[in-house]
Scaffold this motif. Structure first.
Motif, short mmCIF file in Angstrom:
data_model
loop_
_atom_site.label_atom_id
_atom_site.label_comp_id
_atom_site.label_asym_id
_atom_site.label_seq_id
_atom_site.Cartn_x
_atom_site.Cartn_y
_atom_site.Cartn_z
N ASN A 127 -3.96 -0.35 7.54
CA ASN A 127 -2.64 -0.77 7.09
C ASN A 127 -2.38 -2.20 7.56
OD1 ASN A 127 0.06 -0.17 5.96
ND2 ASN A 127 0.73 -0.44 8.07
N TYR A 128 -1.94 -3.06 6.64
CA TYR A 128 -1.71 -4.47 6.96
C TYR A 128 -0.24 -4.83 6.72
CZ TYR A 128 -6.80 -5.13 6.59
OH TYR A 128 -8.17 -5.06 6.75
N VAL A 129 0.35 -5.53 7.69
CA VAL A 129 1.64 -6.18 7.50
C VAL A 129 1.34 -7.68 7.44
CG1 VAL A 129 3.94 -6.58 8.42
CG2 VAL A 129 2.79 -4.38 8.83
N PHE A 130 1.57 -8.29 6.29
CA PHE A 130 1.13 -9.68 6.12
C PHE A 130 2.30 -10.64 5.95
CE2 PHE A 130 1.33 -8.05 1.77
CZ PHE A 130 1.86 -9.11 1.04
N VAL A 262 -10.40 -4.04 -6.39
CA VAL A 262 -9.46 -3.25 -5.58
C VAL A 262 -9.52 -3.69 -4.12
CG1 VAL A 262 -8.87 -0.95 -4.78
CG2 VAL A 262 -9.69 -1.27 -7.11
N PRO A 263 -8.41 -4.15 -3.55
CA PRO A 263 -8.41 -4.49 -2.12
C PRO A 263 -8.42 -3.22 -1.28
CG PRO A 263 -6.21 -4.77 -3.04
CD PRO A 263 -7.11 -4.41 -4.19
N ASP A 264 -9.31 -3.15 -0.31
CA ASP A 264 -9.47 -1.94 0.50
C ASP A 264 -8.45 -1.94 1.63
OD1 ASP A 264 -10.39 0.39 1.56
OD2 ASP A 264 -12.13 -0.51 2.56
N GLY A 265 -7.39 -1.17 1.45
CA GLY A 265 -6.36 -1.09 2.47
C GLY A 265 -5.00 -0.83 1.86
#
Length: 507
Positions: A127-130, A262-265
């Motif tokens: 999981n990314y918070v960007f 597809v971005p993995d995440g």
């Protein structure tokens, strides 16, 4: 009429069976009645049945066709910038308890999927918070510090699997995503049978707290020792949750992309406007699920423009092959930043509820079911006091409470004084809607694409606020507490329990 590409429908619902589950039995006395067949209701019912209780689940739509069928379906203890917010409003201890409880909910769901072989596309994801811009970098840094203090294993990274550069991101490994309706249909099939049952397309209209409790429905009464009201916001006003949790809508679009793109995440931006992204398998490629454009229910009338902005953002950042589905979801945000889970109010003995998940209902909904089932079964739970539905946090909730309820009061009084509104339905073209007349007898009128006029009372049946037309979803939305109605007055979202009354205006 909207010219947006794609289908106005939830992919989760459209891609699964809508066949009814079970049938209504003649014997309708159970240990526990659950009102609402979404994440909270079905998870709690499954836990209670496994503990030996008989359970009845009462659902106004079909199983998982309410709010749980309109989620983005991320299961994560990492939730945007939640931990910096909790640490600021409370302290590190509260943030640690929130992190631990949400992690426990994630791991419970993961263990159930593995143990029962649930075919629900469950997948572990980072999981990314960007930071979408340099201005959001400090927000990501604060969240990284707060999340680490809360006990979460996170790291700051300068690159992500997204196909565009970001100045900074916070990564939390080993979170998850799934197909929510496939998962919930599995739970529903577990529940039905052996004295337990599910009543679909059945509205609960009243509940009496007693020994036993009695639940009045549109298909006869059900009696139970205990009752869980899992209707997102309780349709029973006894706990005054409509004044302590406030409705916002968020919009979702899905775009078809090649499998190689597809971005993995799972991804969510740190600032506003929010952009959230995840993928799901689709044919020989994938769907990207993009959400954002949050607004107060009833405040954004041109919701078709919300969808359009999300579609344009997706086209700017990904290799889009086509637009498939779009939908929106409603979430309730508590005034003191923590969900309410527990007794309906301080006086009730057998009525329980859960609300205020602030857009993270898959994880918090599972947690709520764990807490409620423990309470009914007499088990201690280490997080029960943190989420106590009858807690009083006057300092931490005062600003939000006053701000939101001043808005409600403005609608409640202002709508009655306003003389705004169309003079007649005669000028409504197909696809158009308006509130006709003002003062004490306003009418909500909509002319459908075939030219047929639908006219209903414009007063919400919950507390009488004036409804607003939602252009993108063709619904009448109440800006006070979030009730929503179809053009014919049918209730789409509570807390309203009664439809808008039909009106005869000719046309």
């Amino acid at each position: 009429m909207s010219d947006l590409p794609g289908t106005q429908a939830s992919y989760w619902i459209e891609s699964t069976s809508r066949d009814p589950i079970g049938s209504a039995p003649a014997q309708r006395t159970v240990d526990v009645a659950v009102i609402g067949a979404g994440m909270v209701g079905l998870t709690a019912a499954d836990l209670l049945k496994k503990a030996g209780s008989t359970v009845a689940v009462i659902e106004m739509h079909g199983v998982a066709e309410g709010v749980s069928g309109y989620t983005t379906a991320k299961i994560s203890a990492g939730q945007g910038t939640r931990y910096s917010s909790l640490t600021s409003k409370y302290d590190e201890e509260t943030a640690r308890a929130y992190a631990a409880s949400n992690t426990a909910a994630l791991e419970y769901l993961a263990a159930l999927v593995e143990a029962e072989g649930v075919d629900c596309e469950f997948a572990r994801k980072d999981n990314y918070v960007f930071a979408a811009s340099d201005e959001e970098v400090s927000s990501v840094e604060r969240e990284a510090e707060a999340a680490a203090a809360a006990g979460l294993a996170t790291e700051l990274v300068s690159t992500t699997p997204l196909p565009f550069d970001v100045p900074l991101a916070l990564r939390q490994r080993n979170q998850a995503q799934f197909h929510p309706r496939k998962y919930l249909l599995h739970l529903a099939r577990n529940i039905d049978g052996d004295g337990s049952f599910i009543l679909e397309n059945t509205r609960a209209t009243g509940v009496s707290d007693g020994s036993p409790c009695r639940i009045e429905t549109t298909d006869g009464d059900v009696t139970a020792r205990d009752v869980i009201v899992a209707t997102q916001l309780p349709f029973l006003d006894r706990g005054l949750f409509f004044a302590r949790a406030h409705p916002y809508r968020e919009h979702v679009v899905t775009v078809r992309v090649p499998g190689s793109a597809v971005p993995d995440g799972m991804f969510i931006s740190a600032g506003s406007p929010t952009r959230s992204v995840r993928s799901t398998p689709y044919g020989d490629g994938a769907l990207l699920i993009v959400s954002g454009e949050k607004h107060k229910t009833g405040a954004e009338l041109r919701t078709d423009e919300c969808y359009r902005r999300l579609q344009e953002w997706a086209e700017q950042h990904f290799e889009v092959l086509g637009h498939e589905y779009r939908w929106s979801a409603q979430d309730y945000y508590p005034v003191d930043a923590l969900p309410y889970i527990g007794k309906l109010n301080r006086m009730t003995q057998h009525l329980y509820t859960a609300t205020g998940f602030a857009a993270w209902g898959m994880t918090n909904g599972t947690l709520a079911a764990m807490l409620l089932s423990d309470a009914i079964l007499g088990r201690e739970n280490p997080w029960a006091s943190l989420y106590d539905s009858n807690r009083i946090n006057p300092i931490r909730s005062a600003t939000a409470f006053v701000k939101e309820n001043v808005k409600v009061a403005g609608h409640f009084v202002g709508d009655r004084l306003s003389k705004e509104g169309a003079d007649s339905t005669d000028d409504l073209a197909p696809g158009e809607a308006a509130v006709v007349g003002g003062g004490g007898t306003p009418v909500a009128a909509y002319r459908d694409p075939g030219g047929l006029l639908h006219a209903v009372s414009a007063r919400c049946t919950h507390m009488g606020c004036l409804v607003k037309w939602n252009h993108g979803e063709r619904s009448w939305d109440c800006p006070c507490h979030g009730s929503r109605f179809a053009p014919d007055g049918t209730v789409l979202n509570g807390p309203a329990a009664r439809p808008l009354e039909s009106q005869d205006v000719g046309g």
